[in-house]
Design a protein around this motif. Structure first.
Motif, PDB file in Angstrom:
ATOM      1  N   GLU A 134      -2.968  -0.752   8.825  1.00  0.00           N
ATOM      2  CA  GLU A 134      -4.011  -1.087   7.871  1.00  0.00           C
ATOM      3  C   GLU A 134      -4.170  -2.606   7.805  1.00  0.00           C
ATOM      4  O   GLU A 134      -3.227  -3.354   8.107  1.00  0.00           O
ATOM      5  CB  GLU A 134      -3.678  -0.527   6.489  1.00  0.00           C
ATOM      6  N   THR A 150       2.417  12.289  -2.651  1.00  0.00           N
ATOM      7  CA  THR A 150       1.272  12.523  -1.784  1.00  0.00           C
ATOM      8  C   THR A 150       1.374  11.702  -0.514  1.00  0.00           C
ATOM      9  O   THR A 150       1.926  10.579  -0.528  1.00  0.00           O
ATOM     10  CB  THR A 150      -0.039  12.169  -2.519  1.00  0.00           C
ATOM     11  N   GLU A 151       0.854  12.233   0.582  1.00  0.00           N
ATOM     12  CA  GLU A 151       0.850  11.518   1.854  1.00  0.00           C
ATOM     13  C   GLU A 151      -0.028  10.271   1.803  1.00  0.00           C
ATOM     14  O   GLU A 151       0.124   9.378   2.640  1.00  0.00           O
ATOM     15  CB  GLU A 151       0.382  12.445   2.976  1.00  0.00           C
ATOM     16  N   SER A 152      -0.908  10.177   0.823  1.00  0.00           N
ATOM     17  CA  SER A 152      -1.742   8.980   0.695  1.00  0.00           C
ATOM     18  C   SER A 152      -0.952   7.793   0.155  1.00  0.00           C
ATOM     19  O   SER A 152      -1.443   6.668   0.155  1.00  0.00           O
ATOM     20  CB  SER A 152      -2.949   9.254  -0.209  1.00  0.00           C
ATOM     21  N   PHE A 153       0.282   8.047  -0.301  1.00  0.00           N
ATOM     22  CA  PHE A 153       1.175   6.981  -0.751  1.00  0.00           C
ATOM     23  C   PHE A 153       2.585   7.346  -0.278  1.00  0.00           C
ATOM     24  O   PHE A 153       3.359   7.955  -1.011  1.00  0.00           O
ATOM     25  CB  PHE A 153       1.129   6.832  -2.277  1.00  0.00           C
ATOM     26  N   ASN A 191       0.815  -1.216   0.000  1.00  0.00           N
ATOM     27  CA  ASN A 191       0.000   0.000   0.000  1.00  0.00           C
ATOM     28  C   ASN A 191       0.849   1.268   0.000  1.00  0.00           C
ATOM     29  O   ASN A 191       0.342   2.365   0.227  1.00  0.00           O
ATOM     30  CB  ASN A 191      -0.935   0.010   1.213  1.00  0.00           C
ATOM     31  N   GLU A 218       1.785   4.303   7.537  1.00  0.00           N
ATOM     32  CA  GLU A 218       0.712   3.895   6.643  1.00  0.00           C
ATOM     33  C   GLU A 218       0.219   5.083   5.809  1.00  0.00           C
ATOM     34  O   GLU A 218       0.513   6.246   6.121  1.00  0.00           O
ATOM     35  CB  GLU A 218      -0.444   3.310   7.458  1.00  0.00           C
ATOM     36  N   PRO A 219      -0.506   4.809   4.726  1.00  0.00           N
ATOM     37  CA  PRO A 219      -1.070   5.898   3.921  1.00  0.00           C
ATOM     38  C   PRO A 219      -1.822   6.909   4.782  1.00  0.00           C
ATOM     39  O   PRO A 219      -2.590   6.530   5.675  1.00  0.00           O
ATOM     40  CB  PRO A 219      -2.012   5.164   2.963  1.00  0.00           C
ATOM     41  N   GLY A 220      -1.565   8.187   4.513  1.00  0.00           N
ATOM     42  CA  GLY A 220      -2.183   9.264   5.281  1.00  0.00           C
ATOM     43  C   GLY A 220      -1.293   9.820   6.370  1.00  0.00           C
ATOM     44  O   GLY A 220      -1.609  10.867   6.953  1.00  0.00           O
ATOM     45  N   HIS A 250       3.375   1.884   2.066  1.00  0.00           N
ATOM     46  CA  HIS A 250       3.925   2.321   3.350  1.00  0.00           C
ATOM     47  C   HIS A 250       5.443   2.169   3.377  1.00  0.00           C
ATOM     48  O   HIS A 250       6.025   1.329   2.684  1.00  0.00           O
ATOM     49  CB  HIS A 250       3.247   1.620   4.533  1.00  0.00           C
TER      50      HIS A 250
END
Length: 247
Positions: free
Chosen positions: A159, A215-218, A137, A144-146, A139
């Motif tokens: 997650e 991006t912080e989502s990845f 994902n 973790e993502p986010g 990380h």
């Protein structure tokens, strides 16, 4: 576009990763290095142990920093990050206790233990080298993502995929409630960052990390902005990057 190096086999990838660690210690014997536990770095560890036995690398002056740990686990629990690291690298090379900075994931006050790590790293002058794997994902360690890019060592809520993949380190099903981890800001501030990936299953994550949006989502996408990042891949992990027409 971020440069990356592709090797035809996992063995050659592992040797290249070991070369980076050795070069770091040759240039700065008292370097502060952070290495991951897990399956991807195993070949690198075997190579480092071999070179240690041959007298080709000196670990006696460096400081080793543990990357992460499952909450509630220590070196006595089989499958813990510390147990794996002790078995695969620290004991074979003969690291002394005073050379090792590792989380106490069994501490009553985990935020305080994370702050202990933060303060110790600050006193050491930060990381000279951090070597990382990549999660499915995206990380990095247990970020973790986010997770905000400016986060130092912290407690991580895992997650489901991380809990699932983490089972491979244990002989019986194990409840993983969370983790403590070096933060993304530590990685961004490290003087050199090396990202390792092996196997076809990691190909989509590598392609997104190197070619997708930062991006912080990845979390792994942060390697694109690191001033001294090196990505080492075997041909399978690089397969999505090497598709014709992919830019």
């Amino acid at each position: 576009m971020l440069d990356f190096q592709v090797y035809p086999t996992y063995g050659l990838l592992s040797r290249a990763a070991a070369d980076v660690v050795v070069s770091t210690l040759e240039a700065k014997p008292e370097a502060v290095i952070c290495l991951p536990s897990g399956s991807t770095p195993l070949g690198m560890f075997r190579e480092l142990v071999l070179r240690h036995e041959q007298g080709l690398v000196n670990f006696t002056r460096c400081t080793f920093v543990g990357l992460d740990e499952w909450i509630g686990m220590g070196p006595e629990e089989e499958g813990s990050c510390r147990q794996v690291m002790d078995q695969d690298l620290l004991h074979p090379i003969g690291f002394r206790a005073e050379q090792i900075l590792f989380f106490n994931a069994k501490a009553d006050d985990l935020p305080a233990d994370c702050e202990r790590i933060n303060q110790a790293l600050q006193q050491l002058g930060g990381l000279d080298l951090i070597v990382l794997g990549i999660g499915m994902n995206g990380h990095l360690a247990l970020n973790e993502p986010g997770t905000p890019f400016d986060t130092y060592a912290h407690i991580s809520e895992l997650e489901p995929i991380t809990k699932e993949v983490g089972q491979k380190y244990f002989k019986t099903p194990t409840i993983l409630t969370g983790g403590v981890t070096i933060g993304l800001r530590h990685m961004r501030e490290a003087r050199q960052l090396v990202l390792l990936a092996s196997g076809e299953a990691k190909a989509p994550a590598i392609a997104r990390a190197l070619r997708g949006e930062v991006t912080e989502s990845f979390p792994a996408s942060l390697v694109q902005e690191h001033p001294d990042a090196l990505v080492l891949l075997d041909s399978e992990a690089a397969s999505d990057l090497l598709q014709p027409g992919l830019s």
